[in-house]
Design a protein around this motif. Structure first.
Motif, mmCIF file in Angstrom:
data_model
loop_
_atom_site.group_PDB
_atom_site.id
_atom_site.type_symbol
_atom_site.label_atom_id
_atom_site.label_comp_id
_atom_site.label_asym_id
_atom_site.label_seq_id
_atom_site.Cartn_x
_atom_site.Cartn_y
_atom_site.Cartn_z
ATOM 1 N N VAL A 155 -8.197 -2.608 -2.726
ATOM 2 C CA VAL A 155 -8.052 -2.058 -2.044
ATOM 3 C C VAL A 155 -6.470 -1.195 -1.464
ATOM 4 O O VAL A 155 -5.112 -1.669 -2.946
ATOM 5 C CB VAL A 155 -8.044 -3.179 -0.722
ATOM 6 N N PHE A 156 -6.165 -0.534 -0.722
ATOM 7 C CA PHE A 156 -5.238 0.500 -0.399
ATOM 8 C C PHE A 156 -4.652 0.406 0.868
ATOM 9 O O PHE A 156 -5.626 0.176 1.690
ATOM 10 C CB PHE A 156 -5.627 2.331 -0.231
ATOM 11 N N ILE A 157 -3.333 -0.269 0.744
ATOM 12 C CA ILE A 157 -2.855 -0.927 2.315
ATOM 13 C C ILE A 157 -0.996 0.076 2.502
ATOM 14 O O ILE A 157 -0.755 -0.112 1.591
ATOM 15 C CB ILE A 157 -3.077 -2.482 2.555
ATOM 16 N N THR A 158 -1.389 0.871 3.443
ATOM 17 C CA THR A 158 -0.573 0.902 4.354
ATOM 18 C C THR A 158 0.426 0.064 4.969
ATOM 19 O O THR A 158 -0.339 -0.506 5.871
ATOM 20 C CB THR A 158 -0.128 2.491 4.839
ATOM 21 N N GLY A 159 1.769 0.244 4.962
ATOM 22 C CA GLY A 159 2.485 -0.561 5.858
ATOM 23 C C GLY A 159 2.845 -2.140 5.722
ATOM 24 O O GLY A 159 2.240 -2.910 6.456
ATOM 25 N N ALA A 160 2.789 -1.994 4.513
ATOM 26 C CA ALA A 160 2.106 -3.026 3.102
ATOM 27 C C ALA A 160 3.897 -3.976 2.988
ATOM 28 O O ALA A 160 3.308 -5.670 2.657
ATOM 29 C CB ALA A 160 1.530 -2.932 1.718
ATOM 30 N N VAL A 166 -4.841 -5.056 -5.575
ATOM 31 C CA VAL A 166 -4.101 -4.513 -4.243
ATOM 32 C C VAL A 166 -2.570 -3.484 -4.377
ATOM 33 O O VAL A 166 -2.283 -3.714 -5.198
ATOM 34 C CB VAL A 166 -3.360 -5.899 -3.909
ATOM 35 N N GLY A 167 -3.437 -1.991 -3.456
ATOM 36 C CA GLY A 167 -2.415 -1.868 -3.455
ATOM 37 C C GLY A 167 -1.390 -1.262 -2.191
ATOM 38 O O GLY A 167 -1.697 -1.045 -1.624
ATOM 39 N N LEU A 168 -0.013 -1.908 -2.728
ATOM 40 C CA LEU A 168 0.714 -1.757 -1.784
ATOM 41 C C LEU A 168 1.658 -0.372 -1.465
ATOM 42 O O LEU A 168 2.157 -0.537 -2.671
ATOM 43 C CB LEU A 168 1.739 -3.227 -1.658
ATOM 44 N N TYR A 169 2.128 -0.112 -0.283
ATOM 45 C CA TYR A 169 2.544 1.299 0.099
ATOM 46 C C TYR A 169 2.804 1.248 0.987
ATOM 47 O O TYR A 169 2.332 0.534 2.976
ATOM 48 C CB TYR A 169 0.980 2.127 -0.111
ATOM 49 N N ASP A 170 4.107 1.497 1.107
ATOM 50 C CA ASP A 170 5.458 1.650 2.781
ATOM 51 C C ASP A 170 6.820 2.675 1.744
ATOM 52 O O ASP A 170 7.044 2.684 1.499
ATOM 53 C CB ASP A 170 5.830 0.506 2.661
ATOM 54 N N ILE A 171 7.098 2.922 3.224
ATOM 55 C CA ILE A 171 8.319 3.546 3.232
ATOM 56 C C ILE A 171 9.921 2.593 3.309
ATOM 57 O O ILE A 171 10.404 3.052 2.651
ATOM 58 C CB ILE A 171 8.737 4.346 4.634
ATOM 59 N N ASN A 172 9.302 1.426 3.146
ATOM 60 C CA ASN A 172 10.680 0.307 2.823
ATOM 61 C C ASN A 172 10.298 0.068 1.289
ATOM 62 O O ASN A 172 9.538 -0.905 0.998
ATOM 63 C CB ASN A 172 10.049 -1.084 3.309
ATOM 64 N N LEU A 173 10.903 0.807 0.026
ATOM 65 C CA LEU A 173 11.013 0.864 -1.291
ATOM 66 C C LEU A 173 11.556 -0.615 -1.592
ATOM 67 O O LEU A 173 10.679 -1.084 -2.843
ATOM 68 C CB LEU A 173 11.237 1.449 -2.189
ATOM 69 N N ASP A 174 12.721 -1.018 -1.425
ATOM 70 C CA ASP A 174 13.425 -2.713 -1.665
ATOM 71 C C ASP A 174 12.290 -3.811 -1.328
ATOM 72 O O ASP A 174 12.363 -4.751 -1.914
ATOM 73 C CB ASP A 174 14.922 -2.409 -1.146
ATOM 74 N N ASP A 175 12.244 -3.942 0.405
ATOM 75 C CA ASP A 175 10.666 -4.548 0.056
ATOM 76 C C ASP A 175 9.693 -5.112 -0.892
ATOM 77 O O ASP A 175 9.322 -5.570 -1.006
ATOM 78 C CB ASP A 175 10.917 -4.918 1.499
ATOM 79 N N LEU A 176 9.424 -3.871 -1.206
ATOM 80 C CA LEU A 176 8.153 -3.693 -2.345
ATOM 81 C C LEU A 176 8.162 -3.961 -3.402
ATOM 82 O O LEU A 176 7.661 -4.286 -4.128
ATOM 83 C CB LEU A 176 7.476 -2.257 -1.963
ATOM 84 N N LEU A 236 -11.854 -0.077 -0.462
ATOM 85 C CA LEU A 236 -11.557 -0.809 0.728
ATOM 86 C C LEU A 236 -10.138 0.141 0.989
ATOM 87 O O LEU A 236 -9.024 0.129 0.749
ATOM 88 C CB LEU A 236 -11.175 -1.512 1.466
ATOM 89 N N LEU A 237 -10.401 0.873 1.868
ATOM 90 C CA LEU A 237 -8.825 1.621 2.791
ATOM 91 C C LEU A 237 -8.305 1.111 3.927
ATOM 92 O O LEU A 237 -9.008 1.046 4.910
ATOM 93 C CB LEU A 237 -8.816 3.453 3.112
ATOM 94 N N VAL A 238 -7.230 0.486 4.029
ATOM 95 C CA VAL A 238 -6.898 -0.105 4.970
ATOM 96 C C VAL A 238 -6.188 0.624 6.113
ATOM 97 O O VAL A 238 -4.635 0.651 4.757
ATOM 98 C CB VAL A 238 -5.730 -1.916 4.426
ATOM 99 N N ASN A 239 -5.970 1.219 6.947
ATOM 100 C CA ASN A 239 -5.024 2.223 7.644
ATOM 101 C C ASN A 239 -4.223 1.867 8.624
ATOM 102 O O ASN A 239 -4.740 1.382 9.613
ATOM 103 C CB ASN A 239 -6.182 3.125 8.152
ATOM 104 N N ASN A 240 -3.625 0.605 8.263
ATOM 105 C CA ASN A 240 -2.679 -0.069 9.047
ATOM 106 C C ASN A 240 -1.348 0.710 9.042
ATOM 107 O O ASN A 240 -0.584 0.697 10.497
ATOM 108 C CB ASN A 240 -1.923 -1.070 7.689
ATOM 109 N N ALA A 241 -0.651 1.389 9.164
ATOM 110 C CA ALA A 241 0.499 1.698 9.067
ATOM 111 C C ALA A 241 0.842 2.412 10.447
ATOM 112 O O ALA A 241 0.057 3.410 11.103
ATOM 113 C CB ALA A 241 1.657 3.141 8.593
ATOM 114 N N GLY A 242 1.615 1.486 11.554
ATOM 115 C CA GLY A 242 1.604 1.778 12.927
ATOM 116 C C GLY A 242 3.300 1.745 13.194
ATOM 117 O O GLY A 242 4.271 0.900 12.819
#
Length: 253
Positions: free
Chosen positions: A4-9, A28-38, A80-86
């Motif tokens: 599963v690929f998840i944005t805003g993760a 699980v693939g966790l993707y976000d602009i907040n690299l520190d928290d990732l 599964l793609l979870v198109n979550n970022a918002g």
């Protein structure tokens, strides 16, 4: 192992969804602009079967790099793609800064669209794959003080409905989750005027469970919460003037 690929993760619904799928044995693939928290999540040991990387959904090349990064870790599988970022900004339409409107459009509409298109080939080559988009109950009826955000979720709903038909021939299911106000940083940022009748009483874990249900289910739309379902029923059956009055009552506007 399913993938599963998840944005805003890095937080909120995205993180809750990542944890839920990891607990169910998914990669699980966790993707976000907040690299520190990732990176903190990566070091925590919470996700033994995962990949973590930066992704800015407002930039198509960043999405392409993120999807390629995920594919390299999954042998090109994307179950599964979870198109979550918002993002969300509440307030009077004419008073909000144009940059706030642009950001909602860039993340919630353009980002959603580009990610779906870029991920298509990986979804197509993975049997019984799906895309689940995080929509909102604000797509039931346009909400004052959330006008652009609400409109962006109508877009998510419409695109999801269309792609559920377009992509069916490729074996790709498409569904959207219509959650009410969720107890996240974004959900708690709403203007007080909106909280006279609405309440932030749904937890991110509940939405995460619904994402898995949507993946395993058959419907294209999942409205969460009893009050949301009641509102959706009335909005569908009431005449237009009464629909507007109901929304005015719910929002206190």
């Amino acid at each position: 192992m399913k993938t599963v690929f998840i944005t805003g993760a890095a937080q909120g619904i995205g993180l809750a969804t990542a944890r839920h799928f990891a607990a169910n044995g998914w990669f699980v693939g966790l993707y976000d602009i907040n690299l520190d928290d990732l990176n903190k999540l990566k070091d925590s040991g919470t996700f033994p079967n995962a990949c973590i990387e930066y992704c800015d959904v407002t930039k198509r090349d960043s999405i392409e790099k993120a999807v390629t990064h995920f594919a390299q870790h999954t042998e090109n599988k994307m179950d599964l793609l979870v198109n979550n970022a918002g993002v969300l900004k509440s307030g009077n339409f004419e008073q909000n800064e144009p940059i706030e409107h642009d950001r909602i459009i860039d993340v919630n509409i353009r980002g959603f669209t580009h990610l779906a298109q870029i991920s298509f080939n990986y979804l197509r080559q993975t049997p019984d794959s799906a895309m689940v988009g995080l929509c909102s109950v604000s797509s039931i009826h346009g909400l004052p003080l959330l006008a652009v955000y609400s409109a962006s979720k109508f877009y998510v709903d419409g695109l999801s409905e269309a792609l559920s038909i377009e992509w069916a021939k490729y074996g790709i299911r498409v569904a959207s989750i219509k959650a009410p106000m969720v107890n996240t940083q974004m959900g708690n940022s709403l203007r007080p005027e909106l909280m006279t009748k609405f309440s932030v009483d749904m937890q991110p874990d509940e939405v995460a469970e619904a994402v898995l249900l949507a993946y395993e289910g058959e419907r294209t739309s999942y409205i969460l919460g009893t009050s949301s379902k009641v509102w959706a029923w009335f909005d569908k059956h009431l005449p237009n003037s009464m629909r507007h009055r109901l929304v005015q009552f719910l929002t206190g506007h």
